[in-house]
Motif scaffolding. Structure first.
Motif, short mmCIF file in Angstrom:
data_model
loop_
_atom_site.label_atom_id
_atom_site.label_comp_id
_atom_site.label_asym_id
_atom_site.label_seq_id
_atom_site.Cartn_x
_atom_site.Cartn_y
_atom_site.Cartn_z
N ILE A 52 0.88 -1.16 0.00
CA ILE A 52 0.00 0.00 0.00
C ILE A 52 0.92 1.21 0.00
O ILE A 52 1.74 1.37 0.92
N GLY A 53 0.81 2.03 -1.02
CA GLY A 53 1.72 3.17 -1.13
C GLY A 53 3.15 2.66 -1.19
O GLY A 53 3.47 1.76 -1.95
N GLY A 54 4.02 3.18 -0.34
CA GLY A 54 5.42 2.76 -0.29
C GLY A 54 5.69 1.66 0.72
O GLY A 54 6.84 1.29 0.93
N SER A 55 4.66 1.15 1.36
CA SER A 55 4.82 0.13 2.40
C SER A 55 4.52 -1.25 1.86
O SER A 55 3.50 -1.45 1.19
N VAL A 77 1.99 0.10 8.97
CA VAL A 77 1.57 0.47 7.61
C VAL A 77 0.58 1.62 7.68
O VAL A 77 0.69 2.60 6.93
N ARG A 78 -0.39 1.54 8.57
CA ARG A 78 -1.37 2.62 8.71
C ARG A 78 -0.69 3.94 9.07
O ARG A 78 -1.01 4.98 8.50
N GLU A 81 1.53 5.29 6.06
CA GLU A 81 0.76 5.74 4.91
C GLU A 81 -0.36 6.72 5.27
O GLU A 81 -1.10 7.16 4.40
N ILE A 83 -3.16 6.19 7.03
CA ILE A 83 -4.44 5.55 6.76
C ILE A 83 -5.34 5.62 7.99
O ILE A 83 -4.95 5.19 9.07
N VAL A 89 -8.07 2.63 0.08
CA VAL A 89 -6.67 2.33 -0.22
C VAL A 89 -6.58 1.46 -1.46
O VAL A 89 -7.47 0.67 -1.75
#
Length: 98
Positions: A52-55, A77-78, A81, A83, A89
């Motif tokens: 997700i994104g860069g993660s 991650v949340r 990013e 989130i 997402v």
């Protein structure tokens, strides 16, 4: 199997102090995974790599009532990013178990 999908982030509400967040896979994708994956871990989980994104992270997706799989979103991650619950997402998912 590699797939990309978008989904809404939601908080598990079974307990008021829950810190579990998920995004549901689309029903058609869930059905395809259920049909092709014969190896399942505890609770019916299927191992995946997700981005997700860069993660990027490794986890399992889990079947729910109604037939869809859900992807748990780790706090790291949340946080990385930005989130929040209710966010939409884009997830790149690679199913590891075959």
């Amino acid at each position: 199997m590699r797939v990309r999908f978008e989904g809404d982030v939601y908080r598990w509400e079974a307990r008021s102090d829950s810190d579990w967040y998920f995004v549901a896979l689309p029903p058609d994708l869930s059905a395809e995974i259920r049909e092709t994956q014969t190896f399942r871990r505890g609770f019916g989980g299927v191992r995946v790599d997700a981005a997700i994104g860069g993660s990027t992270f490794r986890t399992s997706i889990f079947p729910q009532t109604g037939g869809v799989y859900v992807l748990p979103l780790k706090r790291a991650v949340r946080d990385a990013e930005g989130i929040d619950p209710g966010a939409i997402v884009r997830v790149d998912l690679f199913v590891l178990d075959a």
